[in-house]
Scaffold this active site. Sequence first.
Site, PDB file in Angstrom:
ATOM      1  N   HIS A 165      11.381  -5.681  -0.238  1.00 16.01           N
ATOM      2  CA  HIS A 165      10.961  -4.817  -0.875  1.00 16.01           C
ATOM      3  C   HIS A 165      11.051  -5.122  -2.380  1.00 16.01           C
ATOM      4  CE1 HIS A 165      10.774  -0.569  -2.108  1.00 16.01           C
ATOM      5  NE2 HIS A 165      11.821  -0.115  -2.966  1.00 16.01           N
ATOM      6  N   GLU A 223       2.688   5.004   0.667  1.00 17.10           N
ATOM      7  CA  GLU A 223       4.301   5.424   2.121  1.00 17.10           C
ATOM      8  C   GLU A 223       2.969   5.724   3.003  1.00 17.10           C
ATOM      9  OE1 GLU A 223       6.700   3.661   2.316  1.00 17.10           O
ATOM     10  OE2 GLU A 223       5.678   2.826   1.494  1.00 17.10           O
ATOM     11  N   LYS A 248      -0.122   1.641   7.089  1.00 17.93           N
ATOM     12  CA  LYS A 248       0.035   0.614   7.632  1.00 17.93           C
ATOM     13  C   LYS A 248       0.290  -0.536   8.790  1.00 17.93           C
ATOM     14  CE  LYS A 248       3.612   1.344   3.987  1.00 17.93           C
ATOM     15  NZ  LYS A 248       3.606   0.625   2.423  1.00 17.93           N
ATOM     16  N   VAL A 279       0.527  -0.829   0.034  1.00 17.31           N
ATOM     17  CA  VAL A 279      -0.120   0.629  -0.323  1.00 17.31           C
ATOM     18  C   VAL A 279       0.816   1.218   0.514  1.00 17.31           C
ATOM     19  CG1 VAL A 279      -1.855  -1.595   1.438  1.00 17.31           C
ATOM     20  CG2 VAL A 279      -0.337   0.150   2.301  1.00 17.31           C
TER      21      VAL A 279
END
Length: 144
Positions: A141, A93, A98, A91
């Site tokens: 990532h 930043e 989060k 989602v």
Amino acid sequence: MSQIKKIAVIGAGNMGSGIAQKMAQEGLHVVLVDIDEKFVERGLNNIRQMLKEAVERKILSPENVHDVLSNIIGTCDFEMVADADLVIEAVFEDKQVKFDLFDKLDQICSQKTILATNTSSFYVHEFAEKTSRPDRFVGMHYFY
């Protein structure tokens, strides 16, 4: 350690749909989740377009595309990730978004589920420490 068979990707934007596509291309079953059906459909359309381009460039065959698409389910129902082996957050930043998402996932998902963040801005341990499973939390990532 058990084999990973089912992955969930939360967030059907460019990054999330790209992660979902790659995982499905590797033969994994993927649930692509977003908060609104229009976002889910946009993510699925992104995947279809990328796969179409791969066929045009002769990277994939139409049969490969069929197999990839058959490995992906798009939904707004977070309960569909309860039995996932790995859940990847993709989602935008926003730290609180989060935090809230991982709180929700921590409650929904099986204790065997590994939670992963795709963050590029925040410390992974900050999210892990907010869950009941910091030992089953990783940073993953992806570059697209």
